[in-house]
Design a protein around this motif. Structure first.
Motif, short mmCIF file in Angstrom:
data_model
loop_
_atom_site.label_atom_id
_atom_site.label_comp_id
_atom_site.label_asym_id
_atom_site.label_seq_id
_atom_site.Cartn_x
_atom_site.Cartn_y
_atom_site.Cartn_z
N MET A 183 -8.20 -11.61 5.70
CA MET A 183 -7.69 -12.58 4.73
C MET A 183 -7.34 -11.93 3.39
SD MET A 183 -10.31 -15.74 5.51
CE MET A 183 -9.60 -16.80 4.24
N GLN A 184 -7.87 -10.72 3.16
CA GLN A 184 -7.63 -10.03 1.89
C GLN A 184 -6.43 -9.08 1.95
OE1 GLN A 184 -9.39 -11.27 -0.54
NE2 GLN A 184 -10.45 -12.49 1.03
N ARG A 185 -5.75 -9.04 3.08
CA ARG A 185 -4.58 -8.16 3.19
C ARG A 185 -3.56 -8.50 2.09
NH1 ARG A 185 -2.62 -9.06 9.16
NH2 ARG A 185 -0.67 -9.12 7.95
N GLU A 186 -3.00 -7.48 1.49
CA GLU A 186 -2.05 -7.69 0.40
C GLU A 186 -0.81 -8.45 0.86
OE1 GLU A 186 -1.06 -4.18 -1.72
OE2 GLU A 186 -3.13 -3.67 -2.23
N ASP A 187 -0.33 -8.12 2.07
CA ASP A 187 0.88 -8.80 2.53
C ASP A 187 0.63 -10.27 2.80
OD1 ASP A 187 -0.73 -8.27 4.72
OD2 ASP A 187 0.89 -7.61 6.03
N LEU A 188 -0.59 -10.61 3.26
CA LEU A 188 -0.91 -12.02 3.46
C LEU A 188 -1.07 -12.75 2.13
CD1 LEU A 188 -3.43 -11.96 6.45
CD2 LEU A 188 -1.12 -12.90 6.44
N ARG A 189 -1.66 -12.07 1.17
CA ARG A 189 -1.80 -12.70 -0.14
C ARG A 189 -0.43 -12.98 -0.75
NH1 ARG A 189 -5.91 -15.25 -0.13
NH2 ARG A 189 -5.63 -15.55 -2.37
N ALA A 190 0.50 -12.05 -0.55
CA ALA A 190 1.86 -12.25 -1.06
C ALA A 190 2.53 -13.43 -0.35
CB ALA A 190 2.68 -10.98 -0.87
N LEU A 191 2.27 -13.56 0.95
CA LEU A 191 2.84 -14.67 1.72
C LEU A 191 2.29 -16.00 1.23
CD1 LEU A 191 4.46 -15.83 4.10
CD2 LEU A 191 2.48 -15.35 5.56
N VAL A 192 0.98 -16.05 1.02
CA VAL A 192 0.35 -17.27 0.53
C VAL A 192 0.91 -17.65 -0.84
CG1 VAL A 192 -1.83 -18.25 -0.28
CG2 VAL A 192 -1.76 -16.95 1.87
#
Length: 396
Positions: free
Chosen positions: A9-18
């Motif tokens: 959940m802390q992946r940078e690409d996922l954070r950017a998507l969120v």
């Protein structure tokens, strides 16, 4: 309050998507993780696929991803699904939906804005868990967390209705039961699957085949497959099956440390009849290579053979399959590579044999002896050739 906590959940690409999906009015533009990623994280299992749900319409999702510089693919935009292509792997983002009509094979959906309404159209309670990507807070409207804790696979709402909406849910139920379930199984679910088993006949063979192969690829589906037979489900999709043979194969695989393989397990379920195996492969829409392998394994006759000689004749994978199904020891094949017969026809011609059938006969004779002796080196092959040529000269 249940919360989802995971390194992914802390992946940078996922954070950017969120962040891209959450820009603007957070009350209407938020997104949540849903389904397998939430379920498997809570069970401590590896997460393979990440799905998200959002009240945003698919066109708005496309626009927000574009504005954030995130590559997007409209993989199922008519049904509300957009795929965000991220460095860490693709993420499917689907707009909240509710069913307008269903016929057991496909559904007509309409976009929605209510999270509970979206959850209500899903199959099992353990698949209807949503997690806020920022806080990890889990939304659970149908006691999925309790079912997950109890290892209980249960349909959302009325099991008969869920199956009437999508008949494939019968097979999905048994796959989930084999993977996540405990005993005793949910009685309502089993009764519904049994009573509506005949509806599986209306599904495409490819969908049935894919779901069946996914089930057979699990660590130990034998008890579940046996239960499917008892409930009258297995005879609908695979009337030729013998569940006891699958249990014996899996016990052999475990004893010898062999990984599961759905084609091998399908072969074990079927009688040792190559034409029948080909028919089942066609029914399940298997690939040409899978069909050939299934038929080759089905040609077994139960005669004990040298494992390496068998592998040389039918291939390593098929030999492994046949031997395991017959309960034989396969240790001789571990880490072994099938050698190439080093003798060529031209070498026999150079020794004075005219090109033609006699060359082929000599090749076969020398190769047969080479196999019988356990694939000796080139020097021994030359000696075998000398002996065969001597016998040929004596004969003539």
């Amino acid at each position: 309050m249940a919360k989802l906590e995971a390194a992914w959940m802390q992946r940078e690409d996922l954070r950017a998507l969120v962040a891209a999906l959450g820009a603007g009015d957070l009350d209407t533009a938020q997104a949540r993780y849903v389904g397998g990623a939430v379920r498997d994280t809570l069970l401590g299992l590896p997460v393979k696929d990440i799905d998200m749900a959002t009240p945003l319409r698919p066109e708005a999702v496309m626009e927000r991803l574009a504005a954030a510089g995130i590559r997007r693919v409209p993989t199922g935009i008519d049904h509300g699904t957009v795929t965000a292509v991220l460095p860490g792997g693709p993420v499917e983002i689907t707009t909240l939906r509710h069913d307008v009509s269903t016929d057991g094979r496909r559904a007509t959906v309409a976009f929605a804005s209510d999270w509970r309404e979206d959850a209500a159209r899903r199959d099992f309670t353990i698949n209807a868990l949503y997690a806020d990507p920022d806080t990890g807070k889990i939304s659970d409207w149908f006691d999925g967390l309790a079912d997950l804790s109890a290892r209980r696979v249960r349909f959302i709402g009325d099991a008969h209705q869920r199956i009437r909406e999508d008949h494939l849910r019968i097979l999905r139920y048994f796959r989930f039961q084999a993977r996540f379930g405990s005993q005793p199984a949910d009685r309502e679910a089993e009764n519904a699957c049994s009573e509506l088993a005949a509806t599986l006949k209306g599904l495409s063979r490819e969908r049935v085949g894919m779901e069946t192969m996914n089930l057979l690829g699990l660590p130990d589906p034998a008890p579940t497959v046996a239960r499917m037979a008892e409930l009258g489900v297995l005879p609908v999709i695979l009337p030729e099956a013998a569940p006891a043979a699958l249990a014996r194969l899996i016990a052999t695989e475990v004893a010898q440390g062999i990984s599961p393989d759905p084609i091998r397990r399908l072969a074990a379920l079927l009688p040792a009849q190559a034409p029948l195996a080909e028919q089942v492969a066609a029914r399940f829409r298997l690939s040409g290579a899978q069909k050939k392998r299934l038929a080759t394994v089905a040609a077994r006759d139960g005669v004990q053979r040298n494992p390496r000689a068998l592998a040389h004749r039918i291939g390593l994978a098929c030999a492994l399959d046949q031997l395991l199904i017959e309960g034989a020891d396969v240790s001789a094949l571990t880490g072994w590579t099938i050698p190439v017969f080093p003798l060529k026809g031209g070498e026999i011609v150079a020794r004075g044999i005219g090109a033609g059938p006699e060359v082929a006969r000599i090749l076969r004779a020398v190769e047969a002896q080479w196999i019988a002796e356990g694939f000796p080196d080139r020097a021994r092959v030359d000696a075998l050739l000398d002996a065969e040529l001597a016998r040929t000269a004596t004969t003539f």
